[in-house]
Write an enzyme that holds these catalytic residues in place. Structure first.
Site, PDB file in Angstrom:
ATOM      1  CG  ASP A  18      30.054  33.587  65.015  1.00 52.51           C
ATOM      2  OD1 ASP A  18      30.443  32.502  65.478  1.00 52.51           O
ATOM      3  OD2 ASP A  18      30.052  34.658  65.664  1.00 52.51           O
ATOM      4  CG  ASN A  20      31.494  30.290  68.572  1.00 49.19           C
ATOM      5  OD1 ASN A  20      31.516  31.177  67.708  1.00 49.19           O
ATOM      6  ND2 ASN A  20      32.574  29.676  68.997  1.00 49.19           N
ATOM      7  CG  ASP A  22      34.119  33.174  67.567  1.00 43.05           C
ATOM      8  OD1 ASP A  22      33.335  33.287  66.593  1.00 43.05           O
ATOM      9  OD2 ASP A  22      35.054  32.353  67.600  1.00 43.05           O
ATOM     10  CG  ASP A  26      31.243  28.798  63.932  1.00 47.90           C
ATOM     11  OD1 ASP A  26      30.192  28.403  63.378  1.00 47.90           O
ATOM     12  OD2 ASP A  26      31.245  29.611  64.878  1.00 47.90           O
ATOM     13  CG  ASP A  95      41.418  25.575  49.388  1.00 49.83           C
ATOM     14  OD1 ASP A  95      42.473  25.350  48.776  1.00 49.83           O
ATOM     15  OD2 ASP A  95      40.700  26.583  49.185  1.00 49.83           O
ATOM     16  CG  ASP A 196      46.361  27.720  47.321  1.00 50.79           C
ATOM     17  OD1 ASP A 196      45.488  28.505  46.928  1.00 50.79           O
ATOM     18  OD2 ASP A 196      47.452  28.095  47.819  1.00 50.79           O
ATOM     19  CD  GLU A 250      44.674  29.643  42.841  1.00 51.14           C
ATOM     20  OE1 GLU A 250      44.241  30.790  42.972  1.00 51.14           O
ATOM     21  OE2 GLU A 250      45.525  29.169  43.609  1.00 51.14           O
ATOM     22  CG  HIS A 325      38.971  32.971  48.290  1.00 52.46           C
ATOM     23  ND1 HIS A 325      38.895  32.037  47.264  1.00 52.46           N
ATOM     24  CD2 HIS A 325      40.232  32.883  48.773  1.00 52.46           C
ATOM     25  CE1 HIS A 325      40.062  31.432  47.148  1.00 52.46           C
ATOM     26  NE2 HIS A 325      40.883  31.917  48.058  1.00 52.46           N
ATOM     27  CG  ASP A 326      42.104  34.577  45.775  1.00 44.46           C
ATOM     28  OD1 ASP A 326      42.204  34.807  47.000  1.00 44.46           O
ATOM     29  OD2 ASP A 326      42.559  33.545  45.243  1.00 44.46           O
TER      30      ASP A 326
END
Ligand code: TEU
Ligand code: CA
Length: 565
Positions: A18, A20, A22, A26, A95, A196, A250, A325-326
């Protein structure tokens, strides 16, 4: 082919860095870490979706395919990322989530207004059948795959969440829109697409119920659409063949035997697909959250690699991954994340980078990041975990065992912030992170590991270099020399001039291991223990051409790569 020789690094932008404050990763954060990635030695960065999205499924629900997600930055940031990556010899893969869009995409907003709307046919609408859903299909995120829309009294199909309506690929206009989107980003300089759930693009327009005796493997049913290959050939003609690019589909729901239809260079349209066969071995067919009690056996894992290598042959190409990520963290599911975390993470990295096929390193796996001790259901974010929890509780079951299960299987284990250093929030953000951190970041982080020559990170870096320096590790034939051994994974990679041997002790016990085939060791190319291996000297009878039966004394999770004579 560059994409065969490349090492791909997968970034989950929300949790990478990150810039910035928040609390959300990003694109400027990615740009700031390109030197880190170049130093690690990877070649291609695959970014999970970075497009505008209401984030019902963290970007896998796109509401504008040509806009950057505002939390991630601007189009200028993206253009800068392309330039800065290129300056370091890094390529970008984005993606493509084109099986479905967000329900907030203007196409769907229009589509649902009336049956006569010009966008109606962009999605899959069906009238009720006997007052109910058109068929018995279920959604991956719980409940039926059909949602009744009151505006027109018809159902729309959503194989994932209600906020992810399936696009109608049978409509040529939809296909043209997607091809335009693909070209738009390719013209900006990206090097390819990860696609995907690509096997789901085509659906049987008759929408039959699940077959008789259905075993609960939904993906297998959804991947059987009649026109998939026709659409991909069209895409190849319209887009893929016009660029120097790669695609990785995928391969959900595609059994190994069918993979050549997608990736064989003589008839397939894609560069590669990846499969989950070794990642779902221990899961119930109809519920990814539930792990079968017996866990994963190495023999089954080996059989998966052997089978895919065999069916792809010399004209197909594999992808190699041990997590994404799954799925939960690689080291927590296959290794020993308590007593032998570093050794087992290095062993898995050795496998990833010496197996045949393009390797995919998932962010944080190069540090040996582990599963996270989630303390309550409120700490999870993933729509898959949360919908499974709701269904569990709705069925009257005790919530406590669900938490224990999610602490093993949830997708969120891979989605917590990357560990940059030991400062507050692991150097990921100066603000409040969007999801909790793993408290072990004080020991496991990039800054500490880059200084330490024996770290998991340093091992990954060496293994990446070894692959680059030895084409046999990219193109050489793969042979599992001991498929039935329950704890040792031993294989060779060989071409006309070179042979290498990989021996992996897939267990927390030390053992003496005799290789069942005679070899002649020429030198150790890579090991995962700091001191030289204790007694790897060849012992026993001499075999043909000076080779001999070799025995190894393997330490827990020891991984050895030898050059052979
Ligand atoms: O995943 C496909 C998919 O079906 C996953 O739900 C997978 O089966 C499950 O996560 C296993 O634990 C892709 C994306 O990778 C995933 O992040 C998205 O949620 C999904 O498609 C929908 O776009
Ligand atoms: Ca941010």
């Amino acid at each position: 082919m560059w994409w065969k020789e490349a090492v791909i690094y997968q970034i989950y932008p929300r949790s990478f860095k990150d810039a910035n404050g928040d609390g959300i990763g990003d694109l400027p954060g990615v740009i700031g870490q390109l030197d880190y990635l170049a130093d690690l030695g990877v070649d291609v960065l695959w970014l999970c979706p970075i497009f505008k999205s209401p984030n019902a499924d963290n970007g896998y629900d796109i509401s504008d395919y040509r806009a950057i997600m505002p939390e991630f930055g601007t189009m200028d940031d993206f253009d800068r990322l392309v330039r800065e990556a290129k300056a370091r010899g890094l390529r970008l893969v984005l993606d493509l989530v084109a099986n479905h869009s967000s329900d907030e995409h203007p196409w769907f907003v229009e589509s649902r207004t009336s049956k006569a709307n010009p966008f109606r046919d962009y999605y899959i609408w069906r009238p009720p059948k006997n007052g109910r859903e058109p068929n018995d299909w279920l959604s991956f995120f719980g409940g039926k795959a059909w949602e009744l829309d009151p505006a027109t009294g018809e159902y729309y199909l959503h194989l994932f969440a209600k906020k992810q309506p399936d696009l109608n690929w049978d409509n040529p206009q939809v296909r043209r829109e997607i091809y335009d989107v693909m070209r738009f980003w390719l013209d900006k300089g990206i090097a390819g697409w990860r696609m995907d759930v690509v096997p789901f693009y085509s659906k049987d327009p008759a929408f039959p119920d699940y077959p008789a005796g259905f075993d609960g493997d939904y993906a297998r049913v959804y991947a059987r659409g009649p026109r998939l290959h026709e659409y991909l050939r069209e895409m190849k003609r319209e887009v893929l063949s016009r660029y120097d690019m790669m695609t990785v589909g995928e391969g959900i729901g595609v059994p190994a035997e069918d993979a050549p239809l997608l990736v064989d260079e003589r008839r397939g349209s894609l560069s590669m697909i990846y499969h989950f066969d070794h990642l779902v071995i221990d899961r119930l067919k109809d519920n990814f959250m539930v792990r079968r009690p017996e866990g994963v056996s190495l023999v089954e894992v080996k059989a998966v690699f052997e089978k895919w290598d065999r069916v792809l042959g010399d004209t197909g190409w594999a992808s190699v991954l041990l997590g994404n990520h799954d799925f939960p963290r690689m080291v927590s599911r296959f290794g020993d994340d308590t007593r032998h975390r570093a050794a087992s993470a290095k062993l898995l990295g050795t496998l990833l980078l010496t197996m045949k096929g393009t390797p995919y390193v998932y962010q944080g796996d190069e540090l040996g990041m582990t599963n996270v001790p989630f303390a309550s259901i409120d700490e999870f974010d993933d729509i898959g975990t949360k919908s499974a929890y709701r269904a569990w509780v709705a069925a009257g079951r005790d919530p406590a065992p669900f938490l224990a299960m999610a602490n093993v299987t949830s997708r969120d284990h891979a989605r917590t912030p990357f560990h940059w250093d030991d400062s507050p929030n692991a150097g990921f953000t100066t603000g409040r992170p969007w999801i909790r951190l793993n408290p072990n970041y004080r020991e496991i982080n990039a800054t500490a590991e880059r200084r330490e020559p024996d770290s998991v990170w340093s091992h990954f870096r060496r293994a990446i270099r070894l692959r680059k320096e030895n084409p046999v590790l990219v193109y050489g034939a793969y042979k599992d020399v001991d498929p039935a051994h329950p704890q040792v994974f031993a294989y060779t990679r060989s071409d006309e001039t070179t042979r290498m041997l990989v021996v992996l002790n897939w267990s927390s016990e030390a053992r003496r291991y005799a290789l069942p085939v005679p070899v002649s060791l020429a030198g150790l190319a890579l090991g995962n223990y700091p001191a030289a291996p204790t007694s790897q000297a060849a012992t026993g009878e001499a075999g043909p051409a000076g080779s001999a039966t070799v025995s190894f004394t393997l330490r827990p999770w020891e991984a050895l790569v030898y050059r052979l004579r």
